[in-house]
Scaffold this motif. Structure first.
Motif, PDB file in Angstrom:
ATOM      1  N   LYS A 131       0.813  -1.219   0.000  1.00  0.00           N
ATOM      2  CA  LYS A 131       0.000   0.000   0.000  1.00  0.00           C
ATOM      3  C   LYS A 131       0.849   1.273   0.000  1.00  0.00           C
ATOM      4  CE  LYS A 131      -3.969   2.158   2.276  1.00  0.00           C
ATOM      5  NZ  LYS A 131      -3.425   3.539   2.326  1.00  0.00           N
ATOM      6  N   ASP A 132       1.886   1.326   0.823  1.00  0.00           N
ATOM      7  CA  ASP A 132       2.724   2.529   0.903  1.00  0.00           C
ATOM      8  C   ASP A 132       3.478   2.768  -0.401  1.00  0.00           C
ATOM      9  OD1 ASP A 132       1.895   2.971   3.477  1.00  0.00           O
ATOM     10  OD2 ASP A 132       3.628   1.994   4.415  1.00  0.00           O
ATOM     11  N   GLN A 133       3.953   1.683  -1.027  1.00  0.00           N
ATOM     12  CA  GLN A 133       4.671   1.826  -2.292  1.00  0.00           C
ATOM     13  C   GLN A 133       3.732   2.271  -3.407  1.00  0.00           C
ATOM     14  OE1 GLN A 133       5.057  -0.761  -0.222  1.00  0.00           O
ATOM     15  NE2 GLN A 133       7.164  -0.334   0.431  1.00  0.00           N
ATOM     16  N   ILE A 134       2.497   1.752  -3.396  1.00  0.00           N
ATOM     17  CA  ILE A 134       1.512   2.107  -4.419  1.00  0.00           C
ATOM     18  C   ILE A 134       1.201   3.598  -4.368  1.00  0.00           C
ATOM     19  CG2 ILE A 134      -0.893   1.780  -5.153  1.00  0.00           C
ATOM     20  CD1 ILE A 134      -0.632  -1.105  -4.032  1.00  0.00           C
ATOM     21  N   GLU A 135       1.143   4.140  -3.161  1.00  0.00           N
ATOM     22  CA  GLU A 135       0.805   5.547  -2.986  1.00  0.00           C
ATOM     23  C   GLU A 135       2.022   6.458  -3.055  1.00  0.00           C
ATOM     24  OE1 GLU A 135      -1.259   5.643   0.711  1.00  0.00           O
ATOM     25  OE2 GLU A 135      -3.117   4.777  -0.107  1.00  0.00           O
ATOM     26  N   GLY A 136       3.232   5.864  -3.138  1.00  0.00           N
ATOM     27  CA  GLY A 136       4.450   6.661  -3.158  1.00  0.00           C
ATOM     28  C   GLY A 136       5.349   6.370  -4.342  1.00  0.00           C
ATOM     29  N   PRO A 137       6.399   5.550  -4.138  1.00  0.00           N
ATOM     30  CA  PRO A 137       7.406   5.294  -5.182  1.00  0.00           C
ATOM     31  C   PRO A 137       6.855   4.785  -6.504  1.00  0.00           C
ATOM     32  CG  PRO A 137       8.150   4.442  -3.066  1.00  0.00           C
ATOM     33  CD  PRO A 137       6.731   4.862  -2.870  1.00  0.00           C
ATOM     34  N   PHE A 138       5.784   4.004  -6.471  1.00  0.00           N
ATOM     35  CA  PHE A 138       5.231   3.443  -7.712  1.00  0.00           C
ATOM     36  C   PHE A 138       4.682   4.516  -8.639  1.00  0.00           C
ATOM     37  CE2 PHE A 138       4.194  -1.180  -6.214  1.00  0.00           C
ATOM     38  CZ  PHE A 138       5.550  -1.396  -6.031  1.00  0.00           C
ATOM     39  N   ARG A 139       4.493   5.747  -8.127  1.00  0.00           N
ATOM     40  CA  ARG A 139       3.903   6.804  -8.940  1.00  0.00           C
ATOM     41  C   ARG A 139       4.971   7.653  -9.645  1.00  0.00           C
ATOM     42  NH1 ARG A 139      -1.311   6.561  -8.031  1.00  0.00           N
ATOM     43  NH2 ARG A 139      -1.868   8.538  -9.001  1.00  0.00           N
ATOM     44  N   ASP A 140       6.235   7.239  -9.536  1.00  0.00           N
ATOM     45  CA  ASP A 140       7.331   7.894 -10.244  1.00  0.00           C
ATOM     46  C   ASP A 140       7.106   7.724 -11.760  1.00  0.00           C
ATOM     47  OD1 ASP A 140       9.914   8.271 -11.578  1.00  0.00           O
ATOM     48  OD2 ASP A 140      10.760   8.339  -9.557  1.00  0.00           O
ATOM     49  N   LEU A 141       7.159   8.818 -12.510  1.00  0.00           N
ATOM     50  CA  LEU A 141       6.876   8.767 -13.945  1.00  0.00           C
ATOM     51  C   LEU A 141       7.898   7.955 -14.735  1.00  0.00           C
ATOM     52  CD1 LEU A 141       5.561  12.381 -14.679  1.00  0.00           C
ATOM     53  CD2 LEU A 141       4.255  10.265 -14.428  1.00  0.00           C
ATOM     54  N   ARG A 142       9.101   7.796 -14.211  1.00  0.00           N
ATOM     55  CA  ARG A 142      10.086   6.955 -14.894  1.00  0.00           C
ATOM     56  C   ARG A 142       9.659   5.491 -14.853  1.00  0.00           C
ATOM     57  NH1 ARG A 142      14.936   9.662 -11.561  1.00  0.00           N
ATOM     58  NH2 ARG A 142      13.272   9.318 -10.007  1.00  0.00           N
ATOM     59  N   LEU A 143       9.088   5.077 -13.724  1.00  0.00           N
ATOM     60  CA  LEU A 143       8.573   3.711 -13.618  1.00  0.00           C
ATOM     61  C   LEU A 143       7.360   3.541 -14.519  1.00  0.00           C
ATOM     62  CD1 LEU A 143       8.583   0.928 -12.325  1.00  0.00           C
ATOM     63  CD2 LEU A 143       7.278   1.863 -10.405  1.00  0.00           C
ATOM     64  N   THR A 144       6.509   4.573 -14.559  1.00  0.00           N
ATOM     65  CA  THR A 144       5.333   4.530 -15.428  1.00  0.00           C
ATOM     66  C   THR A 144       5.744   4.376 -16.893  1.00  0.00           C
ATOM     67  OG1 THR A 144       4.035   5.918 -13.917  1.00  0.00           O
ATOM     68  CG2 THR A 144       3.289   5.799 -16.204  1.00  0.00           C
ATOM     69  N   ALA A 145       6.740   5.134 -17.319  1.00  0.00           N
ATOM     70  CA  ALA A 145       7.219   5.054 -18.704  1.00  0.00           C
ATOM     71  C   ALA A 145       7.763   3.660 -19.008  1.00  0.00           C
ATOM     72  CB  ALA A 145       8.301   6.106 -18.944  1.00  0.00           C
ATOM     73  N   THR A 146       8.494   3.101 -18.057  1.00  0.00           N
ATOM     74  CA  THR A 146       9.071   1.767 -18.243  1.00  0.00           C
ATOM     75  C   THR A 146       7.982   0.713 -18.399  1.00  0.00           C
ATOM     76  OG1 THR A 146      11.018   2.361 -16.926  1.00  0.00           O
ATOM     77  CG2 THR A 146      10.571   0.009 -17.228  1.00  0.00           C
ATOM     78  N   THR A 147       6.990   0.742 -17.523  1.00  0.00           N
ATOM     79  CA  THR A 147       5.931  -0.264 -17.582  1.00  0.00           C
ATOM     80  C   THR A 147       5.060  -0.092 -18.825  1.00  0.00           C
ATOM     81  OG1 THR A 147       4.563   1.135 -16.117  1.00  0.00           O
ATOM     82  CG2 THR A 147       5.834  -0.636 -15.085  1.00  0.00           C
ATOM     83  N   LEU A 148       4.872   1.138 -19.263  1.00  0.00           N
ATOM     84  CA  LEU A 148       4.119   1.359 -20.500  1.00  0.00           C
ATOM     85  C   LEU A 148       4.800   0.656 -21.676  1.00  0.00           C
ATOM     86  CD1 LEU A 148       3.140   5.140 -20.214  1.00  0.00           C
ATOM     87  CD2 LEU A 148       1.531   3.238 -20.468  1.00  0.00           C
ATOM     88  N   ILE A 149       6.106   0.795 -21.761  1.00  0.00           N
ATOM     89  CA  ILE A 149       6.848   0.208 -22.881  1.00  0.00           C
ATOM     90  C   ILE A 149       6.942  -1.319 -22.750  1.00  0.00           C
ATOM     91  CG2 ILE A 149       9.106   0.057 -23.994  1.00  0.00           C
ATOM     92  CD1 ILE A 149       9.503   3.030 -23.229  1.00  0.00           C
ATOM     93  N   VAL A 150       7.374  -1.787 -21.577  1.00  0.00           N
ATOM     94  CA  VAL A 150       7.589  -3.223 -21.383  1.00  0.00           C
ATOM     95  C   VAL A 150       6.293  -4.013 -21.547  1.00  0.00           C
ATOM     96  CG1 VAL A 150       8.249  -5.012 -19.732  1.00  0.00           C
ATOM     97  CG2 VAL A 150       9.610  -2.918 -19.912  1.00  0.00           C
ATOM     98  N   MET A 151       5.231  -3.568 -20.880  1.00  0.00           N
ATOM     99  CA  MET A 151       3.965  -4.292 -20.980  1.00  0.00           C
ATOM    100  C   MET A 151       3.329  -4.121 -22.357  1.00  0.00           C
ATOM    101  SD  MET A 151       3.734  -6.066 -18.354  1.00  0.00           S
ATOM    102  CE  MET A 151       2.122  -6.725 -18.791  1.00  0.00           C
ATOM    103  N   GLY A 152       3.660  -3.017 -23.034  1.00  0.00           N
ATOM    104  CA  GLY A 152       3.197  -2.844 -24.406  1.00  0.00           C
ATOM    105  C   GLY A 152       3.810  -3.893 -25.314  1.00  0.00           C
ATOM    106  N   ILE A 153       5.094  -4.140 -25.127  1.00  0.00           N
ATOM    107  CA  ILE A 153       5.780  -5.160 -25.924  1.00  0.00           C
ATOM    108  C   ILE A 153       5.223  -6.550 -25.622  1.00  0.00           C
ATOM    109  CG2 ILE A 153       8.004  -6.308 -26.309  1.00  0.00           C
ATOM    110  CD1 ILE A 153       9.337  -3.565 -25.794  1.00  0.00           C
ATOM    111  N   VAL A 154       4.981  -6.822 -24.342  1.00  0.00           N
ATOM    112  CA  VAL A 154       4.406  -8.120 -23.947  1.00  0.00           C
ATOM    113  C   VAL A 154       3.044  -8.322 -24.608  1.00  0.00           C
ATOM    114  CG1 VAL A 154       3.473  -9.468 -22.015  1.00  0.00           C
ATOM    115  CG2 VAL A 154       5.647  -8.252 -21.753  1.00  0.00           C
TER     116      VAL A 154
END
Length: 291
Positions: A106-129
């Motif tokens: 829960k704490d990570q979801i509301e904090g570190p997970f919202r970093d836009l660099r992580l968002t960009a990474t998951t957009l690309i990686v999961m897009g490829i998948v």
């Protein structure tokens, strides 16, 4: 949060919740690009109640049939082999991973997970998948080297193992940018299910997780007082109306079309984000401290 912001964010939530492009990422990015305050995980969870209400109405016949069969099977052993009764258990089993990880992280979801660099990474990686999974499905449907469309699995073949794998895929969507529908549909396609079967189970599986998350956030928000109730409820209603229309369109779209437009969109958006962040145009924490 202003009423205009809530309207736009509700519209974004409704448009993106059921498409494999991540609604949480788009809510986050909308706020960042507009220089608004990050709506946060609580706002996202509550507005998702609106989109899940759309799922309940759109799939009302399926849901009523599953709940009825499952409930009756609790007291009648002869009904436990019924597909709908089994589906009830499979939705419960598939909801376990996201329930456990949602509380644990829960704490990570509301904090570190919202970093836009992580968002960009998951957009690309999961897009490829998603792209790989979609190509495999397309090859099967056109009678490629492996299976024909008739050999792809339907929900009647869903078992505990596959249900749990679907659930693990869904849990990945706790990270913005992954996409609940994108992850579960990709997992389903890679396991050999048809597009329609993977999408249908994805929507059904999301119901308990999203509603539980929304209620949980409602409880916390009510006690903390750190939420604008009027605009949030308004955004939830907008998300419901738009979300229902998107479900109806998406279920027709996947029967004949490829997921490649979503794949291309995800990858390009991720690349643009990285470029903007690297150029200093956009902060990885943009909007988090905005008023």
């Amino acid at each position: 949060m202003t009423w205009f912001e809530s309207f736009i964010l509700g519209l974004v939530q409704g448009l993106t919740e059921f498409l494999p492009i991540s609604s949480s990422a788009h809510l986050r990015l909308t706020a960042a690009f507009a220089d608004w305050h990050d709506p946060g995980a609580a706002f996202t969870a509550i507005t998702q109640i609106g989109t899940e209400a759309a799922v309940l109405i759109y799939f009302r016949k399926d849901i009523a049939r599953i709940i009825t069969a499952w409930s009756r099977s609790l007291v009648n052993k002869e009904l436990r082999g019924d597909h709908d009764a089994q589906m009830g258990w499979l939705v419960i089993v598939g909801s376990i991973p996201i329930g456990v990880l949602g509380v644990t992280l829960k704490d990570q979801i509301e904090g570190p997970f919202r970093d836009l660099r992580l968002t960009a990474t998951t957009l690309i990686v999961m897009g490829i998948v998603l792209g790989v999974a979609d190509r495999l499905a397309a090859r099967d449907e056109t009678g490629g080297k492996h299976r024909s469309i008739r050999e792809r699995k339907t929900l009647s073949e869903l078992g505990v193992r596959d249900g749990l794998i679907f659930g693990i895929c869904q849990a990945m969507a706790l990270v913005p940018g992954v996409s609940r529908s994108g992850a579960t549909i990709s997992g389903g396609l890679l396991m050999g299910y048809t597009r329609e079967a993977a999408a249908r189970y994805s929507f059904l599986l999301a119901i308990p997780a999203v509603l539980a998350s929304g209620v949980f956030e409602l409880k916390d928000a009510g006690s903390s007082g750190h939420i604008s109730w009027g605009p949030t409820v308004f955004a939830t209603v907008i998300a419901f109306v738009v979300g229902y229309a998107v479900i109806a369109w998406f279920m027709k779209f996947i029967t004949t079309k490829s997921f490649m437009p979503f794949v291309i969109y995800r990858v390009l958006l991720g690349i643009v984000l990285f470029v903007l962040i690297a150029a200093g145009v956009l902060s990885p924490h943009a909007a988090e401290s905005a008023g």
